[in-house]
Design a protein around this motif. Structure first.
Motif, PDB file in Angstrom:
ATOM      1  N   TYR A  15      -2.971  -3.549 -10.616  1.00 31.16           N
ATOM      2  CA  TYR A  15      -2.045  -2.417 -10.589  1.00 31.16           C
ATOM      3  C   TYR A  15      -2.653  -1.146 -11.166  1.00 31.16           C
ATOM      4  CZ  TYR A  15       1.904  -5.470  -9.441  1.00 31.16           C
ATOM      5  OH  TYR A  15       2.765  -6.336  -8.817  1.00 31.16           O
ATOM      6  N   ARG A  86      -2.365 -10.160 -18.009  1.00 33.01           N
ATOM      7  CA  ARG A  86      -1.941 -11.452 -17.436  1.00 33.01           C
ATOM      8  C   ARG A  86      -2.794 -12.513 -18.118  1.00 33.01           C
ATOM      9  NH1 ARG A  86       0.862 -13.158 -13.208  1.00 33.01           N
ATOM     10  NH2 ARG A  86       0.942 -11.219 -12.030  1.00 33.01           N
ATOM     11  N   GLU A 109       6.409 -17.461 -11.701  1.00 33.17           N
ATOM     12  CA  GLU A 109       5.629 -16.943 -12.835  1.00 33.17           C
ATOM     13  C   GLU A 109       6.471 -16.572 -14.045  1.00 33.17           C
ATOM     14  OE1 GLU A 109       3.642 -13.173 -12.660  1.00 33.17           O
ATOM     15  OE2 GLU A 109       5.244 -12.251 -11.526  1.00 33.17           O
ATOM     16  N   ASN A 148       4.195  -9.681 -18.514  1.00 31.70           N
ATOM     17  CA  ASN A 148       5.203 -10.720 -18.332  1.00 31.70           C
ATOM     18  C   ASN A 148       4.858 -11.958 -19.147  1.00 31.70           C
ATOM     19  OD1 ASN A 148       7.334  -9.927 -16.649  1.00 31.70           O
ATOM     20  ND2 ASN A 148       5.972  -9.942 -14.852  1.00 31.70           N
ATOM     21  N   TRP A 244       8.264 -11.758  -0.452  1.00 34.83           N
ATOM     22  CA  TRP A 244       9.222 -10.746  -0.920  1.00 34.83           C
ATOM     23  C   TRP A 244      10.289 -10.441   0.124  1.00 34.83           C
ATOM     24  CZ3 TRP A 244      11.110  -9.259  -5.246  1.00 34.83           C
ATOM     25  CH2 TRP A 244      10.384  -9.506  -6.404  1.00 34.83           C
ATOM     26  N   TYR A 266      15.427 -11.927  -8.929  1.00 34.78           N
ATOM     27  CA  TYR A 266      14.941 -13.139  -9.603  1.00 34.78           C
ATOM     28  C   TYR A 266      16.059 -14.142  -9.896  1.00 34.78           C
ATOM     29  CZ  TYR A 266      10.250 -11.259 -10.091  1.00 34.78           C
ATOM     30  OH  TYR A 266       8.992 -10.765  -9.812  1.00 34.78           O
ATOM     31  N   ARG A 286       3.174 -18.096  -4.473  1.00 35.68           N
ATOM     32  CA  ARG A 286       3.008 -16.637  -4.629  1.00 35.68           C
ATOM     33  C   ARG A 286       1.638 -16.297  -5.244  1.00 35.68           C
ATOM     34  NH1 ARG A 286       3.426 -11.564  -3.081  1.00 35.68           N
ATOM     35  NH2 ARG A 286       3.519 -10.092  -4.807  1.00 35.68           N
ATOM     36  N   VAL A 290      -0.902 -13.596  -3.731  1.00 34.98           N
ATOM     37  CA  VAL A 290      -1.447 -12.448  -4.469  1.00 34.98           C
ATOM     38  C   VAL A 290      -2.977 -12.477  -4.453  1.00 34.98           C
ATOM     39  CG1 VAL A 290      -1.676 -11.434  -6.788  1.00 34.98           C
ATOM     40  CG2 VAL A 290       0.579 -12.108  -5.946  1.00 34.98           C
ATOM     41  N   ARG A 294      -3.212  -8.811  -2.561  1.00 37.40           N
ATOM     42  CA  ARG A 294      -3.440  -7.671  -3.454  1.00 37.40           C
ATOM     43  C   ARG A 294      -4.793  -7.741  -4.179  1.00 37.40           C
ATOM     44  NH1 ARG A 294       1.126  -8.057  -6.862  1.00 37.40           N
ATOM     45  NH2 ARG A 294       0.002  -8.804  -8.671  1.00 37.40           N
TER      46      ARG A 294
HETATM   47  C1  LMR Z   1       3.223  -9.666  -9.101  1.00 35.90           C
HETATM   48  O1  LMR Z   1       3.170  -8.487  -8.795  1.00 35.90           O
HETATM   49  O2  LMR Z   1       2.392 -10.505  -8.792  1.00 35.90           O
HETATM   50  C2  LMR Z   1       4.394 -10.134  -9.813  1.00 35.90           C
HETATM   51  O3  LMR Z   1       4.314  -9.839 -11.117  1.00 35.90           O
HETATM   52  C3  LMR Z   1       5.609  -9.874  -9.056  1.00 35.90           C
HETATM   53  C4  LMR Z   1       5.374 -10.517  -7.730  1.00 35.90           C
HETATM   54  O4  LMR Z   1       5.164  -9.750  -6.807  1.00 35.90           O
HETATM   55  O5  LMR Z   1       5.356 -11.739  -7.647  1.00 35.90           O
END
Ligand code: LMR
Ligand code: NAD
Length: 443
Positions: A15, A86, A109, A148, A244, A266, A286, A290, A294
């Motif tokens: 991010y 994280r 998570e 988180n 999502w 959630y 998930r 990710v 991402r």
């Molecule tokens: C993330 O961005 O990976 C999370 O914290 C939220 C999600 O998108 O699962």
């Protein structure tokens, strides 16, 4: 105009480039003297920094950027610290999700046993971060924390570091507000919302725009479509992955059954848990989405830079996640008293919830921190759900502090996602093995 020193802790996060872009979009109103990226994984930090430096080159070439794994260099005289660590990275997230799922229990998570596992990993690194910041930073600093599981982190820091200058925030309410704004065709910044709950466990009770109550229009849409809006990728690049799309859609089922208030996405893990488990592939969760999405896009862009010297600035997400943390920081910096949903100690704001619960409610953000608004009493169904979940979060924090296996087992057993103490014990024992070296010892 005063220029700020700002450090991003967890600077190697996927991010970070998006947050930096949001910061630089406000460089006239919130000017930076120095931007520092701090991470305990130097390798990852340097890779993500390649993208960050390109963003800076494009939008504020004059800004000094420093990357470091040394806390003194990172925090000396810093005025703002954005925290987004994280602990255990996505490989441990994968364990948090897959271990409970193997027992037929929600694997997520921040929700259920996975969230509690992530909490046990994060509590002490977060306390350590606060100590380092207090040692080196400007005494008037603010830590704005995204790390988180925010509910557990907030509860733990209230107990372990009660005087810390930390404000715990989450982008989920603001992302939900953005979708609600799209439903009624308004700018998200014009929506004023009422909301109560815990982090990742709350409800919108009212939405107004220019003083006009628009809740019913949103409610009608949500009962039919959830909070899915026509082209999610245009509204939101961050929350438009296939998982999502399902999450936004699932709001429909919760709204059909309980139409009074609009739930945080959630809540599906608690209210629709069996159906979520049934529709989740335990081999591909998930965390995998990710890592293949991402995270891969960022590291592919770094490889591309190493090959060609060119950086693809579309390789990362921008949007509400970065905008929100910057808005909160600006309200703290300039005493703007803007109204945001944040985590605060209840202290009577929700009259029939425990005084000491870390609730998520609207608050005015001033230079001295959040001034929560009074919510009043909440109805029995919501109160009972929140009290149960708050007890889970309190127990897992006590388990960490007291090194108590029994309290950890109580936390898992009490989670609405877990059907029996037998299941809770099986899952806990496997999580203990997987988290060796990360968790406080439980006896
Ligand atoms: C993330 O961005 O990976 C999370 O914290 C939220 C999600 O998108 O699962
Ligand atoms: P990521 O894995 O991409 O990055 C996290 C970084 O934290 C990594 O570079 C890692 O090395 C670093 N880190 C881990 N432990 C650390 C420590 N003790 N000290 C310094 N750095 C440390 O993670 P991400 O997906 O970008 O998410 C970052 C954080 O933000 C996570 O906690 C995630 O759950 C949270 N998050 C919160 C929200 C929210 O709205 N509350 C939304 C999205 C993500």
């Amino acid at each position: 105009m005063h220029k700020f020193i700002l450090t991003i802790a967890g600077g190697g996060s996927t991010y970070t480039p998006g947050i930096v872009k949001s910061l630089l979009a406000k460089k006239e109103e919130f000017p930076l003297k120095e931007l520092r990226l701090y991470d305990n994984d130097g390798d990852r930090q340097e890779k993500v920094a390649i993208i960050v430096k390109e963003v800076v080159k494009e939008f504020a070439p004059e800004l000094k950027v420093l990357t470091t794994t040394d806390p003194e260099t990172a925090f000396s005289d810093a005025e703002f610290i954005f925290a987004q660590m994280r602990v255990g990275k996505n490989s441990m997230r994968e364990q948090d999700e897959k271990i409970p799922l193997r027992y037929g229990v929600v694997g997520q998570e921040t929700c259920g046993p996975g969230g509690l596992a992530y909490g046990l990993r994060t509590i002490y690194p977060m306390a350590e971060l606060i100590d380092l910041v207090e040692k080196y930073a400007n005494p008037k600093h603010w830590i704005v924390n995204y790390s988180n599981p925010a509910a557990v982190v907030a509860e733990a820091m209230k107990k372990l570091r009660p005087n810390a200058r930390i404000i715990n925030i989450c982008d989920m309410p603001v992302a939900t507000i953005r979708n609600m704004a799209a439903v009624i065709g308004e700018d998200r910044n014009k929506l004023v919302v009422d909301y109560f709950g815990l982090n990742h466990f709350g409800w919108f009770t009212k939405v107004t725009v220019d003083g006009v109550d628009r809740t019913d229009e949103i409610r009608k849409h949500a009962i039919k479509h959830g909070l899915l809006v026509e082209d999610m990728t245009k509204v939101d690049a961050q929350h438009s992955d296939p998982s999502w799309i399902k999450n936004w859609k699932n709001i429909q089922y919760m709204m059909e059954m309980f139409p009074d208030y609009i739930p945080n996405p959630y809540l599906q893990y608690y209210l629709l848990g069996d159906s979520i488990v049934e529709h989740t592939n335990v081999e591909h969760t998930r965390a995998n989405e990710v890592m293949e999405g991402r995270e891969k896009r960022i590291f592919d862009a770094v490889d591309e830079y190493n090959r060609t010297g060119e950086v693809d600035l579309s390789s990362f997400y921008t949007g509400v996640h970065g905008q929100f943390i910057v808005d909160v920081a600006m309200s703290l910096a300039y005493n703007l008293r803007k109204r945001f949903l944040v985590m605060v100690e209840n202290k009577g704001a929700v009259m029939n919830l425990p005084e000491d619960a870390m609730v998520e409610i609207p608050a005015y953000i001033t230079s001295d921190g959040p001034e929560p608004i009074r919510v009043g009493e909440i109805p029995t169904f919501y109160k009972a759900l929140i009290e149960q979940q708050y007890a889970v979060e309190k127990l897992i924090v006590e388990a960490a502090i007291e090194h108590s296996y029994t309290k950890a087992l109580m936390a898992l057993t009490l989670s609405k996602t877990v059907p029996s103490a037998f299941k809770a014990k099986e899952i806990l024992d496997e999580l203990i093995k997987a988290n060796k070296g990360y968790w406080p010892e439980l006896n």
